[in-house]
Write an enzyme that holds these catalytic residues in place. Structure first.
Site, PDB file in Angstrom:
ATOM      1  N   ARG A 153       0.865  -1.175   0.000  1.00 37.12           N
ATOM      2  CA  ARG A 153       0.000   0.000   0.000  1.00 37.12           C
ATOM      3  C   ARG A 153       0.902   1.226   0.000  1.00 37.12           C
ATOM      4  O   ARG A 153       1.987   1.216   0.581  1.00 37.12           O
ATOM      5  CB  ARG A 153      -0.900   0.038   1.230  1.00 37.12           C
ATOM      6  CG  ARG A 153      -1.853  -1.157   1.378  1.00 37.12           C
ATOM      7  CD  ARG A 153      -2.684  -1.025   2.638  1.00 37.12           C
ATOM      8  NE  ARG A 153      -3.648  -2.103   2.782  1.00 37.12           N
ATOM      9  CZ  ARG A 153      -3.461  -3.197   3.510  1.00 37.12           C
ATOM     10  NH1 ARG A 153      -2.306  -3.341   4.166  1.00 37.12           N
ATOM     11  NH2 ARG A 153      -4.382  -4.124   3.592  1.00 37.12           N
ATOM     12  N   LYS A 177      -2.805  -1.895   7.819  1.00 36.21           N
ATOM     13  CA  LYS A 177      -4.054  -1.526   8.467  1.00 36.21           C
ATOM     14  C   LYS A 177      -4.159  -2.193   9.835  1.00 36.21           C
ATOM     15  O   LYS A 177      -3.713  -3.321  10.023  1.00 36.21           O
ATOM     16  CB  LYS A 177      -5.247  -1.932   7.599  1.00 36.21           C
ATOM     17  CG  LYS A 177      -5.375  -1.118   6.319  1.00 36.21           C
ATOM     18  CD  LYS A 177      -6.617  -1.506   5.548  1.00 36.21           C
ATOM     19  CE  LYS A 177      -6.787  -0.642   4.303  1.00 36.21           C
ATOM     20  NZ  LYS A 177      -7.999  -0.992   3.543  1.00 36.21           N
ATOM     21  N   HIS A 245      -2.093   1.920  -6.180  1.00 35.52           N
ATOM     22  CA  HIS A 245      -2.977   0.799  -5.875  1.00 35.52           C
ATOM     23  C   HIS A 245      -3.026  -0.193  -7.031  1.00 35.52           C
ATOM     24  O   HIS A 245      -3.112  -1.405  -6.821  1.00 35.52           O
ATOM     25  CB  HIS A 245      -4.384   1.318  -5.568  1.00 35.52           C
ATOM     26  CG  HIS A 245      -5.293   0.280  -4.999  1.00 35.52           C
ATOM     27  ND1 HIS A 245      -4.965  -0.487  -3.899  1.00 35.52           N
ATOM     28  CD2 HIS A 245      -6.533  -0.130  -5.372  1.00 35.52           C
ATOM     29  CE1 HIS A 245      -5.957  -1.318  -3.624  1.00 35.52           C
ATOM     30  NE2 HIS A 245      -6.919  -1.127  -4.514  1.00 35.52           N
ATOM     31  N   ARG A 248       0.065  -2.328  -6.888  1.00 39.96           N
ATOM     32  CA  ARG A 248      -0.128  -3.371  -5.857  1.00 39.96           C
ATOM     33  C   ARG A 248      -1.025  -4.482  -6.396  1.00 39.96           C
ATOM     34  O   ARG A 248      -0.745  -5.674  -6.219  1.00 39.96           O
ATOM     35  CB  ARG A 248      -0.742  -2.717  -4.627  1.00 39.96           C
ATOM     36  CG  ARG A 248      -1.278  -3.647  -3.538  1.00 39.96           C
ATOM     37  CD  ARG A 248      -1.722  -2.804  -2.347  1.00 39.96           C
ATOM     38  NE  ARG A 248      -2.719  -3.457  -1.521  1.00 39.96           N
ATOM     39  CZ  ARG A 248      -2.452  -4.271  -0.503  1.00 39.96           C
ATOM     40  NH1 ARG A 248      -1.205  -4.558  -0.200  1.00 39.96           N
ATOM     41  NH2 ARG A 248      -3.424  -4.801   0.221  1.00 39.96           N
ATOM     42  N   HIS A 271      -4.362  -9.026   4.015  1.00 40.80           N
ATOM     43  CA  HIS A 271      -5.808  -9.091   4.168  1.00 40.80           C
ATOM     44  C   HIS A 271      -6.171  -9.985   5.354  1.00 40.80           C
ATOM     45  O   HIS A 271      -5.655 -11.096   5.471  1.00 40.80           O
ATOM     46  CB  HIS A 271      -6.463  -9.662   2.911  1.00 40.80           C
ATOM     47  CG  HIS A 271      -6.436  -8.716   1.748  1.00 40.80           C
ATOM     48  ND1 HIS A 271      -6.595  -9.126   0.442  1.00 40.80           N
ATOM     49  CD2 HIS A 271      -6.264  -7.373   1.696  1.00 40.80           C
ATOM     50  CE1 HIS A 271      -6.534  -8.077  -0.356  1.00 40.80           C
ATOM     51  NE2 HIS A 271      -6.328  -7.003   0.376  1.00 40.80           N
ATOM     52  N   TYR A 280      -9.975  -9.411  -4.902  1.00 40.45           N
ATOM     53  CA  TYR A 280      -8.949  -8.430  -5.258  1.00 40.45           C
ATOM     54  C   TYR A 280      -7.957  -8.965  -6.271  1.00 40.45           C
ATOM     55  O   TYR A 280      -7.451  -8.235  -7.112  1.00 40.45           O
ATOM     56  CB  TYR A 280      -8.226  -8.026  -3.977  1.00 40.45           C
ATOM     57  CG  TYR A 280      -7.285  -6.862  -4.111  1.00 40.45           C
ATOM     58  CD1 TYR A 280      -5.950  -7.066  -4.411  1.00 40.45           C
ATOM     59  CD2 TYR A 280      -7.720  -5.565  -3.927  1.00 40.45           C
ATOM     60  CE1 TYR A 280      -5.071  -6.012  -4.525  1.00 40.45           C
ATOM     61  CE2 TYR A 280      -6.855  -4.508  -4.036  1.00 40.45           C
ATOM     62  CZ  TYR A 280      -5.526  -4.734  -4.335  1.00 40.45           C
ATOM     63  OH  TYR A 280      -4.668  -3.682  -4.449  1.00 40.45           O
TER      64      TYR A 280
END
Length: 306
Positions: A153, A177, A245, A248, A271, A280
């Site tokens: 990211r 995250k 993005h 990625r 994730h 994704y």
């Protein structure tokens, strides 16, 4: 008792200090709640959050839908409001249930992908060295190589400190995250690009030493990286809009196509839910068809007899 805005601020403090969410995530939650209260406070008898009903919230979601917000955006907003009410249930004596749990999110036709990804030929053109010897050119190439190599990211990239990367072993530590740390591999080309950059890197005088130092002797911002990448892509003649993005996404897609190892891609991307990875990192139709023809017993091509 707290005012409605005070509750939002205390929730923001809780997310940042106790849950250790990133500043961007905390700000997003805060923005959602302020916008929601702007609408909800216009209803008679609604002076604070404990007076909001599921009917009020449903009307707010319908209002957002009429303003052409996408179903995925509305579902994200509802998730924020649910989390906020879960927090209020533990701290507000006037609340005995979560009204947001009584509201269903809008149906979604499928999570959108981040747009067309660059082909491998496009990536080779984008990351081709020799476009100049300035610090800026060398630094930009190293940043793009690292994003693509480790499927980072952009927020993870700009927060890498110089001590987080080990070029001898080809590994980098990133914080994603939820303040979760991942140890990721760095490919040979990315290692070489970073090594070249470190030879010309400007010294940073701050208390922490960011790996990539901006012209102002500090960390880059997300917008700065996005602008540099889109500009570089145009200079290379790429005909698709390119963002960090999408780099990625391209990295994860090509990794999945080559390995077929979905859990490994999940770990690479950071994730928490493998269902996110399945969406994704979809296999493109051409690769899937080729694999099916080569491997499925009912679809294998027959070899012509010589």
């Amino acid at each position: 008792m707290h005012s409605p805005r005070d509750w939002i601020n205390t929730f923001h403090h809780y997310l940042y200090c106790e849950r250790q969410y990133s500043p961007v995530t905390c700000a997003n939650h805060q923005s959602v709640l302020h916008r929601a209260w702007d609408f909800l406070s216009g209803h008679p008898g609604v002076d604070n959050w404990h007076q909001v009903t599921a009917h009020h919230l449903q009307r707010y979601l319908s209002y957002c839908y009429r303003r052409s917000l996408k179903a995925a955006s509305i579902a994200t907003m509802l998730s924020s409001i649910r989390c906020f009410y879960d927090y209020l249930l533990r701290h507000c004596d006037h609340l005995d249930h979560n009204p947001a749990r009584l509201v269903s999110p809008p149906k979604q036709s499928g999570r959108p992908l981040p747009g067309p990804i660059p082909s491998i030929d496009d990536m080779n053109r984008l990351l081709k060295p020799g476009r100049g010897d300035s610090v800026e050119v060398i630094r930009n190439l190293a940043m793009f190589e690292l994003i693509y190599s480790s499927a980072l990211r952009v927020s993870e990239l700009i927060n890498i400190d110089i001590n987080d990367i080990d070029l001898k072993t080809g590994n980098v530590i990133v914080t994603g995250k939820g303040n979760k740390t991942r140890y990721l591999p760095v490919g040979r080309q990315a290692v070489r690009a970073v090594q070249r950059y470190l030879k010309v890197r400007l010294d940073s005088t701050g208390p922490s030493q960011p790996l990539f130092v901006s012209d102002k002797d500090g960390r880059f911002t997300v917008n700065m990286i996005e602008w540099r990448l889109s500009t570089h892509a145009r200079q290379c003649g790429l005909d698709i809009p390119l963002t960090p993005h999408r780099l990625r996404h391209a990295s994860a897609t090509y990794f999945l196509e080559s390995s077929g190892d979905l859990p490994a891609v999940q770990a690479l991307l950071g994730h928490s839910d493998i269902a996110t990875t399945e969406i994704y990192t979809h296999l493109n139709a051409r690769h899937l068809k080729a694999t099916h023809l080569a491997c499925h017993p009912r679809a294998k091509r027959r070899l012509k007899k010589g």
